[in-house]
Every structure is written in C-alpha cells, then in structure tokens.
Write a protein that holds these residues in place. Sequence first.
Motif, PDB file in Angstrom:
ATOM      1  N   LEU A   2       0.771  -1.148  -0.109  1.00 55.14           N
ATOM      2  CA  LEU A   2      -0.058  -0.095   0.027  1.00 55.14           C
ATOM      3  C   LEU A   2       0.878   1.275  -0.027  1.00 55.14           C
ATOM      4  O   LEU A   2       0.671   2.190  -0.754  1.00 55.14           O
ATOM      5  CB  LEU A   2      -0.898  -0.078   1.285  1.00 55.14           C
ATOM      6  N   LEU A   4       3.862   1.876  -1.215  1.00 61.27           N
ATOM      7  CA  LEU A   4       4.437   1.990  -2.669  1.00 61.27           C
ATOM      8  C   LEU A   4       3.447   2.867  -3.452  1.00 61.27           C
ATOM      9  O   LEU A   4       3.836   3.676  -4.122  1.00 61.27           O
ATOM     10  CB  LEU A   4       4.698   0.628  -3.311  1.00 61.27           C
ATOM     11  N   VAL A   5       2.087   2.522  -3.506  1.00 59.51           N
ATOM     12  CA  VAL A   5       1.110   3.298  -4.037  1.00 59.51           C
ATOM     13  C   VAL A   5       0.929   4.677  -3.476  1.00 59.51           C
ATOM     14  O   VAL A   5       0.915   5.609  -4.320  1.00 59.51           O
ATOM     15  CB  VAL A   5      -0.089   2.577  -4.479  1.00 59.51           C
ATOM     16  N   PHE A   7       3.525   6.319  -2.344  1.00 59.69           N
ATOM     17  CA  PHE A   7       4.695   7.166  -3.035  1.00 59.69           C
ATOM     18  C   PHE A   7       4.165   7.547  -4.402  1.00 59.69           C
ATOM     19  O   PHE A   7       4.559   8.784  -4.810  1.00 59.69           O
ATOM     20  CB  PHE A   7       5.809   6.361  -2.975  1.00 59.69           C
ATOM     21  N   LEU A   8       3.439   6.663  -5.123  1.00 59.82           N
ATOM     22  CA  LEU A   8       3.218   6.917  -6.595  1.00 59.82           C
ATOM     23  C   LEU A   8       2.331   8.199  -6.582  1.00 59.82           C
ATOM     24  O   LEU A   8       2.490   9.266  -7.141  1.00 59.82           O
ATOM     25  CB  LEU A   8       2.388   5.793  -7.104  1.00 59.82           C
ATOM     26  N   ILE A  10       1.596  10.551  -4.266  1.00 57.29           N
ATOM     27  CA  ILE A  10       2.344  11.871  -3.808  1.00 57.29           C
ATOM     28  C   ILE A  10       3.219  12.340  -5.021  1.00 57.29           C
ATOM     29  O   ILE A  10       3.258  13.551  -5.206  1.00 57.29           O
ATOM     30  CB  ILE A  10       3.426  11.352  -2.659  1.00 57.29           C
ATOM     31  N   GLY A  11       3.739  11.363  -5.759  1.00 51.11           N
ATOM     32  CA  GLY A  11       4.392  11.747  -6.856  1.00 51.11           C
ATOM     33  C   GLY A  11       3.712  12.467  -7.944  1.00 51.11           C
ATOM     34  O   GLY A  11       3.898  13.782  -8.404  1.00 51.11           O
ATOM     35  N   VAL A  12       2.647  11.924  -8.188  1.00 52.70           N
ATOM     36  CA  VAL A  12       1.577  12.549  -9.345  1.00 52.70           C
ATOM     37  C   VAL A  12       1.060  13.930  -8.679  1.00 52.70           C
ATOM     38  O   VAL A  12       1.069  14.874  -9.563  1.00 52.70           O
ATOM     39  CB  VAL A  12       0.184  11.621  -9.326  1.00 52.70           C
ATOM     40  N   VAL A  14       2.761  15.947  -6.556  1.00 52.92           N
ATOM     41  CA  VAL A  14       3.834  16.941  -6.901  1.00 52.92           C
ATOM     42  C   VAL A  14       4.020  17.279  -8.371  1.00 52.92           C
ATOM     43  O   VAL A  14       4.022  18.387  -8.715  1.00 52.92           O
ATOM     44  CB  VAL A  14       5.144  16.325  -6.465  1.00 52.92           C
ATOM     45  N   GLY A  15       3.765  16.343  -9.201  1.00 48.80           N
ATOM     46  CA  GLY A  15       4.101  16.493 -10.655  1.00 48.80           C
ATOM     47  C   GLY A  15       3.073  17.364 -11.318  1.00 48.80           C
ATOM     48  O   GLY A  15       3.164  18.415 -11.973  1.00 48.80           O
TER      49      GLY A  15
ATOM     50  N   PHE B  41       8.035   7.341  -6.818  1.00 48.17           N
ATOM     51  CA  PHE B  41       7.725   8.702  -6.591  1.00 48.17           C
ATOM     52  C   PHE B  41       8.078   9.460  -7.951  1.00 48.17           C
ATOM     53  O   PHE B  41       7.374  10.401  -8.483  1.00 48.17           O
ATOM     54  CB  PHE B  41       8.612   9.077  -5.249  1.00 48.17           C
ATOM     55  N   GLY B  44       5.416   8.755 -10.730  1.00 47.30           N
ATOM     56  CA  GLY B  44       4.187   9.666 -10.292  1.00 47.30           C
ATOM     57  C   GLY B  44       4.549  10.954 -10.765  1.00 47.30           C
ATOM     58  O   GLY B  44       3.614  11.680 -11.426  1.00 47.30           O
TER      59      GLY B  44
END
Lengths: 104, 201
Positions: A2, A4-5, A7-8, A10-12, A14-15, B41, B44
């Motif tokens: 969970l 890991l997703v 972090f994904l 959060i990245g989206v 931020v991006g 990260f 993402g």
Amino acid sequence: MLSLVTFLVIGVVVGASGKIPDSMAWLPDRIITIGLVFLLMVMGAQLGADPEITANISSLGQQAFLLAAAAILGSIVAAYAVERLMLWMRTRSQARQDREELVP
Amino acid sequence: MMRLALISIVVGFAAGFFFLSAEYLQWMDGLVDAALAVLLFGVGIDLGRTRGLFRRVRAVGLWAVIIPLSIAGGTLIGAIGVGRLLGLEVWEAAAVGSGFGWYSLSAVLIAQTYDVSLGALAFLTNVLREVLAVLVIPLVAARLGKIVAVAPGGATAMDVTLPIIAKSTDAETALLAFISGVVLSMMVPAAVPFFLRLAAG
C-alpha cells in the motif's frame, strides 16, 4: 505494498502541482532510470543466485512468448470490437441526421 | 532503455551467479524497498507532469478512456487464459499481463514485492510484447483497422511504438494512441500491486 502506491500518488500530486520548473524536468527521468537500473541489477543478481531459476530459464522464455502473444491477441480482439462499435455509432448518427434533413 | 535494462539484468545476473549468495542479497531488502519508493515517486512526478493531457482527452472524448480500458481488458483475458494453460495462478498471470509492455517497472515491482521468478517472467513477457507489437502493428493497421493498431503496443503506444503507429495510420489515430499509452502507463503502477495483493490472497 500500500505504501508503494502512496509514493506514486504523492509523486503524481507533486508533478501535477506545477511546482517543478521546466529546468528540473530531467530530475524525475533521472530518478526513474537510476532506480530501474539498480532494481533490475538486484533482480538479475537474485535470479543468478537461484539455481532453480538458472536451470529453467529457457522454459521461462517460452512461457513469456506465449503470454505476450496472448496479451497482444486479447487486446486486438477487444480493440476490434470497440472499433466496430465506433463505426456503428457513427453510421447510426449519420442516418439520423439524414432522416431529419428529409423530414423537416 | 531496453539495452540499458538488459545490461543491468545481465550484470546483476553474472554477479549473482558467480559471487553473491542468496543470504547476502537478503541484506539488501531495506535498500530495495527504499529504491522502489523513490522509483514510484519519480514515476508519479513524470505522470503528473504530462502537460495538456486533459485538453487532448477532451478533444477525443469518451473513446480516449474506452479504448485503453478495452485494451487492458483484452490483455488481461489473454494473459489469464494462457497463464492458466501454463499453470500460473489467475492473479499472477494478471499481474504479468498488467505490465502492458512496460517491462522494467512491472518486472521490478513483481520481483521485489512478490516473487523474483515471476518478475523475470514479467520482464520477458513485456519485452516480447513490445518486440511483437513492433512487428504486428503495420499488419494489424492494414488488415483490421487503424484503432486496432493502437492495441498491440499497450503502454508503449505513448513512446516506443508511437512512431510505428503514426506511420501505419494517421495523425488522429496517433493522438489516440498517445493518450491510450499514457492511460495504460498510469494503470501499470496501480494494477500490478493490486493483482499481486490478490495473488498473495
């Protein structure tokens, strides 16, 4: 898993926030490349250190070929159905337009 | 990228085969988890930065979502069907298929969070998907229609196989292919862990 997703996501966020200037655009690419190279090396090492896997590497290749072919075939059939649906809807709306022009 | 990925695996494989023992590799677990977190990260950020995606999706309409979803569905049915014949568990086959051609990410996700041999299978399967897609796209475009040519490449329709799709179809289909590739790429880092969780029961 969970996390890991998380972090994904959060990245989206931020991006998508636009807080990363174009001058830093290379950064995520570099992060991804370095991360993948490291993790693929670790995967390679784990494979090489496992005698059961090294003994079965050719059967793994055959399985992969069949899975890839099936994945492509399945996606082709599904996309073909969607394309037919698109064409059908297009001709139907065209026919309706024609009718409306005939009967004012 | 494919050459870099293959070199990384071969170098790691040689190190594992000749020098490192499995016990030694277990010490790296913490580092692997951290690397996966940093990797996702970065993925993402990259996905979040995709400019003008929503504008392009609106131009194409609902088909921009229906097409990648149907490609995903067809892929999963194909992978699960053949996976069962090969003796794979349903959700394991689904996890391998849901790489949608993005071999590096699907392989490391599966190898480091589930099983290294299934990760190797995911790598090979998705590399072969990309290679076979390059071969069949022109044929599919000519025989079955332009939209169908978007399907074989899966997630790679946004980069590696996009030039081939563009060359075998037209500009409108190329835009659709790009959007479909982006949507499928976004699904990979969510779908692979999802199916692995189901596989772990």
